[in-house]
Design a protein around this motif. Structure first.
Motif, PDB file in Angstrom:
ATOM      1  N   ILE A  91       0.870  -1.176   0.000  1.00 29.04           N
ATOM      2  CA  ILE A  91       0.000   0.000   0.000  1.00 29.04           C
ATOM      3  C   ILE A  91       0.906   1.224   0.000  1.00 29.04           C
ATOM      4  O   ILE A  91       1.809   1.342   0.817  1.00 29.04           O
ATOM      5  CB  ILE A  91      -0.919   0.008   1.236  1.00 29.04           C
ATOM      6  CG1 ILE A  91      -1.858  -1.195   1.201  1.00 29.04           C
ATOM      7  CG2 ILE A  91      -1.693   1.327   1.320  1.00 29.04           C
ATOM      8  CD1 ILE A  91      -2.696  -1.360   2.448  1.00 29.04           C
ATOM      9  N   THR A 151       1.641   5.376   0.257  1.00 24.24           N
ATOM     10  CA  THR A 151       1.181   6.439   1.143  1.00 24.24           C
ATOM     11  C   THR A 151       0.014   7.228   0.577  1.00 24.24           C
ATOM     12  O   THR A 151      -0.991   7.433   1.244  1.00 24.24           O
ATOM     13  CB  THR A 151       2.351   7.395   1.465  1.00 24.24           C
ATOM     14  OG1 THR A 151       3.436   6.624   1.970  1.00 24.24           O
ATOM     15  CG2 THR A 151       1.943   8.426   2.482  1.00 24.24           C
ATOM     16  N   GLN A 162      -1.944   6.459  -1.955  1.00 25.25           N
ATOM     17  CA  GLN A 162      -2.773   5.618  -2.821  1.00 25.25           C
ATOM     18  C   GLN A 162      -4.254   5.714  -2.452  1.00 25.25           C
ATOM     19  O   GLN A 162      -4.620   5.704  -1.276  1.00 25.25           O
ATOM     20  CB  GLN A 162      -2.298   4.174  -2.683  1.00 25.25           C
ATOM     21  CG  GLN A 162      -3.102   3.174  -3.440  1.00 25.25           C
ATOM     22  CD  GLN A 162      -2.561   1.764  -3.233  1.00 25.25           C
ATOM     23  OE1 GLN A 162      -1.384   1.579  -2.990  1.00 25.25           O
ATOM     24  NE2 GLN A 162      -3.433   0.794  -3.323  1.00 25.25           N
ATOM     25  N   LYS A 201      -7.022   1.907  -1.000  1.00 23.24           N
ATOM     26  CA  LYS A 201      -6.014   1.056  -0.361  1.00 23.24           C
ATOM     27  C   LYS A 201      -6.532  -0.365  -0.099  1.00 23.24           C
ATOM     28  O   LYS A 201      -5.768  -1.312  -0.100  1.00 23.24           O
ATOM     29  CB  LYS A 201      -5.543   1.697   0.943  1.00 23.24           C
ATOM     30  CG  LYS A 201      -4.766   2.977   0.768  1.00 23.24           C
ATOM     31  CD  LYS A 201      -4.401   3.551   2.115  1.00 23.24           C
ATOM     32  CE  LYS A 201      -3.670   4.844   2.164  1.00 23.24           C
ATOM     33  NZ  LYS A 201      -3.178   5.514   1.062  1.00 23.24           N
ATOM     34  N   THR A 233      -5.592  -3.020  -2.814  1.00 24.78           N
ATOM     35  CA  THR A 233      -4.224  -3.542  -2.695  1.00 24.78           C
ATOM     36  C   THR A 233      -4.111  -4.487  -1.508  1.00 24.78           C
ATOM     37  O   THR A 233      -3.523  -5.567  -1.608  1.00 24.78           O
ATOM     38  CB  THR A 233      -3.229  -2.378  -2.541  1.00 24.78           C
ATOM     39  OG1 THR A 233      -3.356  -1.529  -3.677  1.00 24.78           O
ATOM     40  CG2 THR A 233      -1.805  -2.881  -2.426  1.00 24.78           C
ATOM     41  N   HIS A 234      -4.676  -4.077  -0.392  1.00 22.03           N
ATOM     42  CA  HIS A 234      -4.623  -4.913   0.810  1.00 22.03           C
ATOM     43  C   HIS A 234      -5.326  -6.247   0.566  1.00 22.03           C
ATOM     44  O   HIS A 234      -4.805  -7.311   0.918  1.00 22.03           O
ATOM     45  CB  HIS A 234      -5.271  -4.163   1.988  1.00 22.03           C
ATOM     46  CG  HIS A 234      -5.292  -4.947   3.250  1.00 22.03           C
ATOM     47  ND1 HIS A 234      -4.156  -5.202   3.987  1.00 22.03           N
ATOM     48  CD2 HIS A 234      -6.308  -5.561   3.904  1.00 22.03           C
ATOM     49  CE1 HIS A 234      -4.477  -5.927   5.052  1.00 22.03           C
ATOM     50  NE2 HIS A 234      -5.780  -6.146   5.019  1.00 22.03           N
TER      51      HIS A 234
END
Length: 165
Positions: A12, A14, A16, A19, A22-23
């Motif tokens: 992830i 900063t 973005q 998030k 992605t997580h």
């Protein structure tokens, strides 16, 4: 996109947005790889109706959607195939064969157990192969039954690789 070195798990960033995407992608890969088990390592093409989350090791000589992806892990998830490149030292349980597989960096070694010794209850029961032991011969008194039994034991030990031939 920045990713981890071993399994290309997405980081992830900063600034973005979204998030959680992605997580969640990283969690999906971890869910597959943590205590990896696959249905089979023998299929040459994807199964017709895979269950969501099911995975396979792609067999050598694969074709169709799996062509060119031999030895990779294929997972069916959310209506599409996801592929993961195995890493040296990775282990997987193969469900249809009921054996463990180890990826050695070149391919999957199926059902082999490697080590220096086997311990059961803290007691060493198998270790490195011993040297050759000759069959009984010679002597003053001949005991045919005893010699036959000792020879049979030595033959079995050689067959099992416990002593050299």
């Amino acid at each position: 996109m920045s990713v981890s070195k071993r399994f290309s798990l997405p980081f992830i960033l900063t600034s973005q947005s979204q998030k959680e995407v992605t997580h969640n992608e990283a969690l999906i890969q971890l869910d597959l790889l943590l205590h990896l088990h696959v249905e089979s390592d023998a299929l040459l093409e994807p199964p017709l109706s895979p269950g969501d989350g099911m995975a396979w090791i792609i067999a050598p000589g694969a074709f169709g959607l799996w062509e060119g992806r031999e030895a990779m892990i294929a997972q069916w998830l959310d209506g599409q195939w996801r592929y993961v490149e195995p890493k040296k030292g990775m282990r997987a349980w193969i469900t249809d064969r009921n054996v463990q597989a180890l990826y050695d960096g070149m391919g999957w070694q199926i059902g082999e157990l490697r080590g220096d010794a086997v311990f059961i209850g803290g007691q060493k029961v198998l270790g490195m192969r011993g040297g050759a032991i000759p069959d009984p011969a010679g002597g003053q008194t001949i005991d045919t039954e005893s010699r036959a039994t000792v020879a049979a034991i030595l033959t079995i030990m050689r067959q099992h690789g416990l002593i050299a031939a």
